[in-house]
Scaffold this motif. Structure first.
Motif, PDB file in Angstrom:
ATOM      1  N   VAL A  82       0.840  -1.204   0.000  1.00 60.09           N
ATOM      2  CA  VAL A  82       0.000   0.000   0.000  1.00 60.09           C
ATOM      3  C   VAL A  82       0.867   1.243   0.000  1.00 60.09           C
ATOM      4  O   VAL A  82       0.626   2.215  -0.715  1.00 60.09           O
ATOM      5  CB  VAL A  82      -0.942  -0.003   1.227  1.00 60.09           C
ATOM      6  N   ASP A 101      -2.407   5.688   4.545  1.00 64.88           N
ATOM      7  CA  ASP A 101      -3.578   5.830   3.673  1.00 64.88           C
ATOM      8  C   ASP A 101      -4.095   7.265   3.681  1.00 64.88           C
ATOM      9  O   ASP A 101      -4.382   7.847   2.627  1.00 64.88           O
ATOM     10  CB  ASP A 101      -4.705   4.903   4.144  1.00 64.88           C
ATOM     11  N   GLN A 153      -3.873   9.580   0.454  1.00 64.15           N
ATOM     12  CA  GLN A 153      -5.148   9.915  -0.187  1.00 64.15           C
ATOM     13  C   GLN A 153      -5.261  11.412  -0.418  1.00 64.15           C
ATOM     14  O   GLN A 153      -5.670  11.861  -1.491  1.00 64.15           O
ATOM     15  CB  GLN A 153      -6.319   9.443   0.675  1.00 64.15           C
TER      16      GLN A 153
END
Length: 539
Positions: free
Chosen positions: A11, A110, A114
């Motif tokens: 990720v 994340d 983002q």
């Protein structure tokens, strides 16, 4: 453990690629992977690219399929505050109140990536929108203004979570990304504010229903309110709150029938369109029932409200449980809805032992369907009810409830806070808007013989903000702004009174370090990839 590490690493690597792309990616990162000279032609191309940001898509091309509950709804983050306890088979929000979070936390990566992905995509729009043919030049400039405001909002969210961050205004190369320092707080605030001012000058006050989710003039003003309240610039907070109020576009939501609870209706399908929403995420609460509902109804009960949250609500007469004394506190703690004598917002926001919900008796202490402390069951004996609409009971993750990112009540409460903290606690608008919010919830006007000075009005607006905005994702920033983390995020997190032991359930012991925990850390991947980046204190 090894598999989890590999998943997190993948990720993070993807996020790095999206934030600081290769030269080839710089000319191909559009929704169809074609080159820029072929892509930026039609109005539909420009709108499609904007949808990437409005939908929080995972990557160019994902569009609506990239929408996730986590990206679109901040309610689960109430678990990092004193509102609730988070437990799930995903995510790691519970690490923060336990003091065990690290810079390699996957959700930090994340969140960081983002927002920078949104910044990159909006910058791409602003670099290329002039190529697009649109007959009406004003429409083209409106799209650009939306992109500018969305880019400012991404910077604002990063600033609220991590403090001053690098300001990015264009597509940058790998090398630039590796050597981009943090800007100062003053620079970040000035940049965000100037971008929102520029966008607001172009954007309309409202849209047709089909486009109501788009950034409006009022949304820009509301973001300015959040920005300046964050840095305690009360004069600017007041200025932008007044601009929003004076648009006469927004109001608190009121049901058309006097027999309907207006506050309850606001978070249901019966109020998908309402004048209170300023900025909302379409279907942002699609999984609300599944994530928060009781185990007996196939829910996961990921967030369990705490006793301190439940005990924050006044009685219907406007008295706090603390005012009533310890005996009354124990009675209401054991039976929160005792004699139906609590602020109606409590039963809208929380479900309790002994209640029946969608034909299920909720009995966490003696029943087997919702056992307290079990996996995917309540940890405190309470459940979140807000946004948990019975219409979604069989829809799993496919509900269509919108999530209100910013609503009018929040702006009014921010305005009141700025008035009180700037010394204007006697201003007529303090009484007007506090009572307006309370009365909408069928609560009486506050007692002016009790709340008659700055300190007491501070106590009142803080409690009012806590109960009005419960579980909506604002509490973390309130705790930080008020510097009360040491008071509310240290010690045992308690729940309902166990009828067998007559003692409150204790779920966990929380730890808050004021030298470190008023900001989240810059993710480890960013620290490793950017030699100019400085970490937040204590991390």
């Amino acid at each position: 453990m090894k598999n989890r590490f590999r998943k997190v690493l993948s990720v993070i690597l993807m996020a790095m690629m999206l934030i600081s792309c290769s030269e080839d990616y710089l000319i191909r990162d559009n929704p169809t992977a074609t080159t820029d000279d072929k892509w930026w032609k039609l109005e539909s191309d420009l709108r499609s690219y904007l949808e990437l940001i409005y939908n929080n898509s995972i990557s160019p091309g994902a569009l609506i399929t990239g929408v996730t509950f986590q990206a679109n709804c901040r309610m689960q983050m109430s678990g990092v505050t004193d509102e609730s306890v988070f437990r799930a088979n995903f995510g790691s929000w519970h690490d923060f109140p336990l003091g065990s979070a690290t810079t390699s936390n996957a959700y930090l990566a994340d969140l960081y990536s983002q927002n920078y992905r949104d910044i990159r995509n909006t910058s791409r729009i602003l670099e290329n929108y002039t190529r697009v043919y649109i007959e009406d030049a004003a429409v083209k400039e409106r799209y650009a203004a939306e992109a500018r405001a969305l880019r400012a909002y991404a910077h604002l969210k990063l600033f609220q979570f991590f403090g001053p961050v690098p300001i990015i205004t264009r597509s940058i190369s790998v090398e630039e990304a590796r050597n981009t320092p943090r800007n100062t707080e003053e620079e970040v605030v000035r940049f965000i504010s100037s971008q929102l001012d520029s966008a607001a000058a172009v954007l309309p006050a409202s849209y047709p229903t089909s486009d109501a989710y788009r950034i409006s003039k009022g949304a820009c003003y509301a973001m300015q309110v959040q920005l300046y309240l964050t840095v305690k610039n009360y004069i600017k907070t007041i200025e932008y709150a007044r601009k929003l109020i004076d648009l006469n576009t927004y109001d608190l939501h009121y049901a058309t029938s006097a027999t309907v609870n207006s506050y309850e209706q606001l978070f249901s399908y019966n109020a998908l369109e309402n004048k209170e929403r300023i900025l909302f995420r379409r279907t942002g609460n699609s999984g609300a029932f599944f994530r928060f509902g009781p185990k007996s109804l196939a829910g996961q009960a990921t967030n369990s409200p705490t006793a301190v949250m439940v005990n924050s609500y006044e009685t219907r007469q406007g008295k706090t449980l603390q005012e009533l004394g310890n005996d009354s506190l124990q009675i209401y703690w054991k039976n929160p809805l005792y004699k139906n004598n609590r602020d109606p917002r409590l039963s809208v926001s929380v479900l309790f032992p002994g209640q029946t919900f969608v034909n299920r008796l909720l009995d966490p202490f003696s029943g087997t369907a919702d056992p307290i402390g079990a996996a995917q069951s309540t940890q405190t004996g309470f459940w979140i009810r807000k946004y948990v609409d019975a219409a979604d009971v069989s829809r799993a993750n496919s509900g269509t409830l919108n999530f209100m990112v910013i609503r009018y009540a929040e702006v009014l409460l921010s305005y009141v806070e700025a008035l009180v903290e700037s010394g204007q606690w006697q201003h007529a608008d303090v009484k007007l808007y506090l009572n307006k919010i309370r009365n909408r919830a069928k609560m009486p006007d506050y007692d002016e013989t009790v709340y008659n000075n700055q300190e007491k009005l501070r106590e009142l607006y803080r409690r009012e903000r806590k109960v009005e905005l419960a579980f909506e994702g604002q509490r973390l920033f309130d705790i930080r702004r008020w510097r009360i983390g040491e008071q509310v995020l240290n010690g045992p997190a308690q729940g309902a009174i166990n009828p067998v032991t007559n003692q409150p359930v204790v779920v966990e012991t929380r730890v808050f370090d004021p030298r470190r925990d008023y900001l989240w850390p810059i993710p480890l991947v960013e620290m490793n990839g950017n030699s100019a980046m400085k970490q937040n204190p204590g991390w």
